[in-house]
Design an enzyme around this catalytic site. Structure first.
Site, PDB file in Angstrom:
ATOM      1  N   GLY A 130     -54.313  40.412  14.858  1.00 10.94           N
ATOM      2  CA  GLY A 130     -54.714  42.025  15.690  1.00 10.94           C
ATOM      3  C   GLY A 130     -54.955  41.856  16.642  1.00 10.94           C
ATOM      4  O   GLY A 130     -54.572  42.243  17.158  1.00 10.94           O
ATOM      5  N   CYS A 131     -56.598  41.782  16.967  1.00 13.02           N
ATOM      6  CA  CYS A 131     -57.158  42.178  17.834  1.00 13.02           C
ATOM      7  C   CYS A 131     -56.217  43.152  19.715  1.00 13.02           C
ATOM      8  O   CYS A 131     -55.280  43.313  20.204  1.00 13.02           O
ATOM      9  CB  CYS A 131     -56.590  40.624  18.840  1.00 13.02           C
ATOM     10  SG  CYS A 131     -57.560  39.248  18.910  1.00 13.02           S
ATOM     11  N   HIS A 132     -55.888  44.106  18.433  1.00  7.76           N
ATOM     12  CA  HIS A 132     -55.559  45.408  19.263  1.00  7.76           C
ATOM     13  C   HIS A 132     -56.136  47.059  18.554  1.00  7.76           C
ATOM     14  O   HIS A 132     -56.694  46.842  16.843  1.00  7.76           O
ATOM     15  CB  HIS A 132     -54.455  45.389  18.788  1.00  7.76           C
ATOM     16  CG  HIS A 132     -52.969  45.811  17.466  1.00  7.76           C
ATOM     17  ND1 HIS A 132     -52.905  44.206  16.891  1.00  7.76           N
ATOM     18  CD2 HIS A 132     -52.997  46.127  16.573  1.00  7.76           C
ATOM     19  CE1 HIS A 132     -53.248  44.498  16.292  1.00  7.76           C
ATOM     20  NE2 HIS A 132     -52.601  46.036  15.129  1.00  7.76           N
ATOM     21  N   ALA A 133     -55.654  48.130  18.468  1.00  9.35           N
ATOM     22  CA  ALA A 133     -55.674  49.480  18.146  1.00  9.35           C
ATOM     23  C   ALA A 133     -54.691  50.152  17.975  1.00  9.35           C
ATOM     24  O   ALA A 133     -53.580  50.239  18.006  1.00  9.35           O
ATOM     25  CB  ALA A 133     -57.222  50.199  19.353  1.00  9.35           C
TER      26      ALA A 133
END
Length: 132
Positions: free
Chosen positions: A47-50
């Site tokens: 992930g490590c995102h929006a």
């Protein structure tokens, strides 16, 4: 924070158990994309995102993982370790999935088709955009 845990109804008998995922019922959006994450190595975060436009439901269908959720003001961590519990994430939520157990499989349902332009992959850019 724009998230909630969803209890999935389990159907079962002596033959085994089943969970049905239905848009508008236990999934609060029409599913446009589905993917799963597996074979994640120790110490790796996914992930490590929006996402600007996508909503998600995450389900640990095997094993467990932790999900760090950040709305730009508050940070919370949810442990997913039950195949009949889903984690709904609304739009513009920074997410990091980590601490995957051996043989973990994380199923992800998404409200949109993949579009790289709607991803925010830099945390500082996310904070700037969310605080406009």
């Amino acid at each position: 924070m724009n998230y909630k845990l969803i209890d999935m109804k389990v159907f079962g008998d002596e033959r085994g158990k089943l969970v049905s995922l239905e848009s508008g019922s236990n999934c609060p959006f029409e599913v446009k994309r589905c993917f799963y994450i597996f074979d994640t190595k120790d110490g790796i975060a996914r992930g490590c995102h929006a996402n600007r436009n996508s909503e998600f439901v995450l389900i640990a269908i095997n094993g467990s993982c932790k999900v760090k959720i950040d709305d730009g003001k508050n940070v919370e961590t949810v442990t997913l370790n039950n195949p009949h519990k889903g984690l709904y994430l609304g739009k513009m939520m920074w997410k990091e999935m980590y601490d995957f157990s051996y043989n973990a499989i994380l199923l992800v349902l998404a409200s949109t088709h993949y579009d790289e332009k709607e991803y925010i992959r830099n945390y500082d850019d996310f904070l700037k955009e969310i605080n406009k």
